[in-house]
Design a protein around this motif. Structure first.
Motif, PDB file in Angstrom:
ATOM      1  N   ALA A  22      34.149  56.732  32.748  1.00 28.41           N
ATOM      2  CA  ALA A  22      34.046  55.315  32.373  1.00 28.41           C
ATOM      3  C   ALA A  22      34.588  55.083  30.964  1.00 28.41           C
ATOM      4  N   THR A  23      34.275  55.987  30.050  1.00 29.52           N
ATOM      5  CA  THR A  23      34.769  55.870  28.674  1.00 29.52           C
ATOM      6  C   THR A  23      36.279  56.048  28.634  1.00 29.52           C
ATOM      7  N   THR A  24      36.770  57.006  29.398  1.00 24.01           N
ATOM      8  CA  THR A  24      38.212  57.255  29.450  1.00 24.01           C
ATOM      9  C   THR A  24      38.951  56.018  29.924  1.00 24.01           C
ATOM     10  N   TRP A  25      38.487  55.397  31.027  1.00 18.10           N
ATOM     11  CA  TRP A  25      39.154  54.212  31.554  1.00 18.10           C
ATOM     12  C   TRP A  25      39.052  53.030  30.587  1.00 18.10           C
ATOM     13  N   LYS A  26      37.955  52.923  29.884  1.00 12.44           N
ATOM     14  CA  LYS A  26      37.811  51.862  28.884  1.00 12.44           C
ATOM     15  C   LYS A  26      38.874  52.029  27.799  1.00 12.44           C
TER      16      LYS A  26
END
Length: 71
Positions: A22-26
């Motif tokens: 989720a952090t990566t995609w953000k």
């Protein structure tokens, strides 16, 4: 550390501080937005300028990056 890994090595070994999905995609979406904002401000002349990729204009390089974003 970056660089190539030996065949058979664990690609996540030593990556305990790796962000979750989720952090990566953000972060990816944030960088795409920043790129879009930069490209939006280019003049027609700037689109035709050479990029840092030998033989590629800014337009071709941007198209290449953005086409990958659609996959």
């Amino acid at each position: 550390m970056g660089g190539w890994r030996n065949e058979g090595s664990d690609p996540h070994e030593g990556d305990d501080d790796m962000p979750d999905s989720a952090t990566t995609w953000k972060l990816i979406h944030s960088e795409r937005e920043a790129l879009a904002n930069t490209l939006e401000g280019l003049t027609p002349e700037q689109w035709g300028e050479p990029s840092l990729c030998a033989g590629w204009s800014i337009q071709l390089a941007a198209g290449h990056v953005l086409a990958g974003a659609e996959q």
